[in-house]
Scaffold this motif. Sequence first.
Motif, PDB file in Angstrom:
ATOM      1  N   ARG A  70      -3.865   4.070   6.145  1.00  0.00           N
ATOM      2  CA  ARG A  70      -3.537   3.467   7.447  1.00  0.00           C
ATOM      3  C   ARG A  70      -2.666   2.223   7.323  1.00  0.00           C
ATOM      4  NH1 ARG A  70      -9.131   0.618   9.465  1.00  0.00           N
ATOM      5  NH2 ARG A  70      -7.796   0.132  11.229  1.00  0.00           N
ATOM      6  N   TYR A  71      -2.721   1.536   6.159  1.00  0.00           N
ATOM      7  CA  TYR A  71      -1.918   0.318   5.978  1.00  0.00           C
ATOM      8  C   TYR A  71      -0.680   0.572   5.114  1.00  0.00           C
ATOM      9  CZ  TYR A  71      -6.183  -1.902   7.718  1.00  0.00           C
ATOM     10  OH  TYR A  71      -7.262  -2.252   8.477  1.00  0.00           O
ATOM     11  N   GLN A  72      -0.290   1.825   4.984  1.00  0.00           N
ATOM     12  CA  GLN A  72       0.855   2.171   4.137  1.00  0.00           C
ATOM     13  C   GLN A  72       2.082   1.315   4.495  1.00  0.00           C
ATOM     14  OE1 GLN A  72       1.871   6.311   4.227  1.00  0.00           O
ATOM     15  NE2 GLN A  72       3.561   6.116   2.791  1.00  0.00           N
ATOM     16  N   ASN A 101       2.309  -1.888   4.119  1.00  0.00           N
ATOM     17  CA  ASN A 101       1.919  -3.292   4.319  1.00  0.00           C
ATOM     18  C   ASN A 101       1.617  -3.959   2.976  1.00  0.00           C
ATOM     19  OD1 ASN A 101       2.140  -3.148   7.059  1.00  0.00           O
ATOM     20  ND2 ASN A 101      -0.057  -2.962   7.458  1.00  0.00           N
ATOM     21  N   TYR A 120       0.856  -1.189   0.000  1.00  0.00           N
ATOM     22  CA  TYR A 120       0.000   0.000   0.000  1.00  0.00           C
ATOM     23  C   TYR A 120       0.890   1.236   0.000  1.00  0.00           C
ATOM     24  CZ  TYR A 120      -4.123  -2.839   1.204  1.00  0.00           C
ATOM     25  OH  TYR A 120      -5.143  -3.754   1.194  1.00  0.00           O
ATOM     26  N   PRO A 178      -6.080  -5.502   6.845  1.00  0.00           N
ATOM     27  CA  PRO A 178      -4.807  -5.461   7.574  1.00  0.00           C
ATOM     28  C   PRO A 178      -3.955  -6.682   7.237  1.00  0.00           C
ATOM     29  CG  PRO A 178      -6.586  -6.108   9.042  1.00  0.00           C
ATOM     30  CD  PRO A 178      -7.223  -5.723   7.741  1.00  0.00           C
ATOM     31  N   PHE A 179      -2.641  -6.528   7.346  1.00  0.00           N
ATOM     32  CA  PHE A 179      -1.729  -7.634   7.072  1.00  0.00           C
ATOM     33  C   PHE A 179      -1.744  -8.605   8.245  1.00  0.00           C
ATOM     34  CE2 PHE A 179       2.737  -9.335   7.130  1.00  0.00           C
ATOM     35  CZ  PHE A 179       2.581 -10.165   6.029  1.00  0.00           C
ATOM     36  N   ASP A 180      -1.811  -9.876   7.973  1.00  0.00           N
ATOM     37  CA  ASP A 180      -1.827 -10.905   9.014  1.00  0.00           C
ATOM     38  C   ASP A 180      -0.447 -11.548   9.104  1.00  0.00           C
ATOM     39  OD1 ASP A 180      -2.445 -12.806  10.858  1.00  0.00           O
ATOM     40  OD2 ASP A 180      -3.685 -14.039   9.526  1.00  0.00           O
ATOM     41  N   THR A 215      -3.663  -7.020   0.505  1.00  0.00           N
ATOM     42  CA  THR A 215      -4.554  -8.176   0.485  1.00  0.00           C
ATOM     43  C   THR A 215      -5.775  -7.813  -0.353  1.00  0.00           C
ATOM     44  OG1 THR A 215      -3.835  -8.994   2.648  1.00  0.00           O
ATOM     45  CG2 THR A 215      -6.012  -9.703   1.879  1.00  0.00           C
ATOM     46  N   ARG A 233      -9.794  -2.727   1.699  1.00  0.00           N
ATOM     47  CA  ARG A 233      -8.465  -2.826   2.305  1.00  0.00           C
ATOM     48  C   ARG A 233      -8.519  -3.718   3.541  1.00  0.00           C
ATOM     49  NH1 ARG A 233      -5.148   2.758   1.158  1.00  0.00           N
ATOM     50  NH2 ARG A 233      -6.010   3.096  -0.923  1.00  0.00           N
TER      51      ARG A 233
END
Length: 679
Positions: free
Chosen positions: A370-372, A374, A366, A662-664, A377, A660
């Motif tokens: 907020r997930y920059q 990461n 990204y 979050p990364f797991d 997905t 978007r």
Amino acid sequence: MEAKLKELQQKLEKQCQINQELQNENRTLEKRLKEKEKLLEDLQSHLEEADRLSQRSSSDGLEVRQSRAAVMAPEPIPEDMDISSTRVKKTTSERAQIMKAMQKNDFLIRLDEEQISMMVELLSSLDRCPGDNIITEGTEGDSLYIVAAGELRVTQAGRTLRTLTSGDVFGELAILYNCKRTASVKAVTAVKLWCIERQIYRSIMAIKSKKKREQLMGFLKTAHTFKSLSDEQLSSIIDSMEEVKFQENEVIVREGAEGNTFYIILQGEVQVTKKVNGQQKVIRKMGQGDYFGELALIREILRTATCTALVPVTCFAIDKEAFEETIPIEILELHDDPDLLENTQTSKKESSVSSLQLKDLVPVLYQEGRYQGNPITLGLGGFGRVELVTTLHHGKYFALKRISKKLIVQKRQEEHVLFEKKLLMDIECDFIVKLYATFKDSRYIYMAMDFCSGGEIWTKLKEAKRFEENITVFVAACVVEAYAYLHKKDIMYRDLKPENLMLDSRGYVKLVDFGFAKKLQRGQKTYSFCGTPEYMAPEIIQNQGHDFAADFWSLGILIYELLAGSPPFSSSEPQNIYARILDGVMKFPPHMGEAARSLISKLCRPRPGQRLGSTKNGMRDVRTHRWFNNMNWHKLRMKQIDAPTLKLIRKGPCYINFDRFPFDKIQDEEEFSGWDRDF
């Protein structure tokens, strides 16, 4: 002494006063407690009333599906299961109690008499003591229960929901598929329960359906008119037949009346009479396996005799119109002409990625938000996630599907995953996502697939609320092309829904996720319970065996959802969805056009053999329906149409059309059974 007595008296009076004050406080507290209990009861009553009203309103109108659909993975039926060991003798009153309980249950009441009878016979007895847990919230369930005696309490997250007593049914979803329990059930008193496990229930339903089918096939083969038909054609006739019942002394066909229906007697006795010299003369009596009215299917005739039910009679019947849709005058046409099928000019998999290695794939990150930083997905599923990756060598984007090997083994999905890989590797169709390469390590299997940058139809539908008709026509036409390709290869898809349709950069639709696809010979049936509740055909829910006709049912549901914003049968409770599907009452919103209503109704006919696409002209009947009047199928296959879906696609970073996630960082456990050696 008097002073001491006076002092003691004063102390005693003071103590009495204190006691009186305490009693008053206790009474006040008791009063408040009762008021709070009444308030709680009122709140509970309001909640239950609101739930009833919401269920009533959802049956009157559309209930918008806001969340992604749950998915039911296929669960194999054991071939060698011994169900005779579960038979428990029951008294007449016990059988009556069980039957009464089943008739009060929304799902069980829709089973036929034979299915109910088999269930009653195979229910086993279970005794439990006060305090025993019958069901624990959050655990996976595998049994249905009927309360024979005693009292149980149902709780959810520690809150009491209701009390169960004699005649109540609970846990019924567990006999359909492997689902987590949403509440706990504990015995308050000593209880006696009747119960049945899912695998036993599914086995008896499959056995019953197979036996009935074999029986009907045998009956049809004895009919003179059908002698030249193949097993596949006879199977199509069975799919179009419906069960009908007649009461004692009821006339089934009357001499001299116009004939248009063929009957096979499944149960009961029928008397055939003919008028001779003004008097009714008995010609013969017919029983199970006998049939009448076959000539009415192939020519206009009047009935030559009267057939009357001597006792309650059950028949399987097909009328002339349904028969003509099922069997052509010449040989049954199973597929479309070659020139009506998919574009044979489809490009082969690019040689530049034929030597792709897992180590060559680099996560795309990204760039903002907020997930920059990461990894991106693209989507989450029941078995893993799909990530956006690229290669250093040729800069091409791929959607990398990563699936937990441990979870696949736990859910017994090895065969389906291997089939999905084999199927996708062989597919060359512009309306189906391409699989370029597969990999594995100790934790996951990986599938490198087309990256469809336009995003999911599901996401676009939620943004638009509902699609304009020209967009829906285009999306449905792309699905029809994908179906035509798959069905020609004898492959059922079985999981159509907006979540499994992706848009490429030009706005063309591709079918993705083939985890539930299955190869099936024409004329055969399969008995897996799988798919998405809102999209399941009635025959899947009833374990009657299903085939390619289930795909046409789901096409009708898809068209409805795209035009209305919600599927026709929906609820927060799966059992309500199944009940509504089996009821078959489809209400159309006022804005939906007549042609769309016509197509949906024909695709969603209850009898699979009568559905558009399953009749004698196959896919041609779907393509030529007036709702598709403006669709140029040849240009669509050649991708020469300007896709109306293009306006749904946002411009920006390559991931802008996706939700978007979050990364797991948590990794699944390793798995070394070796089932994936061919990956």
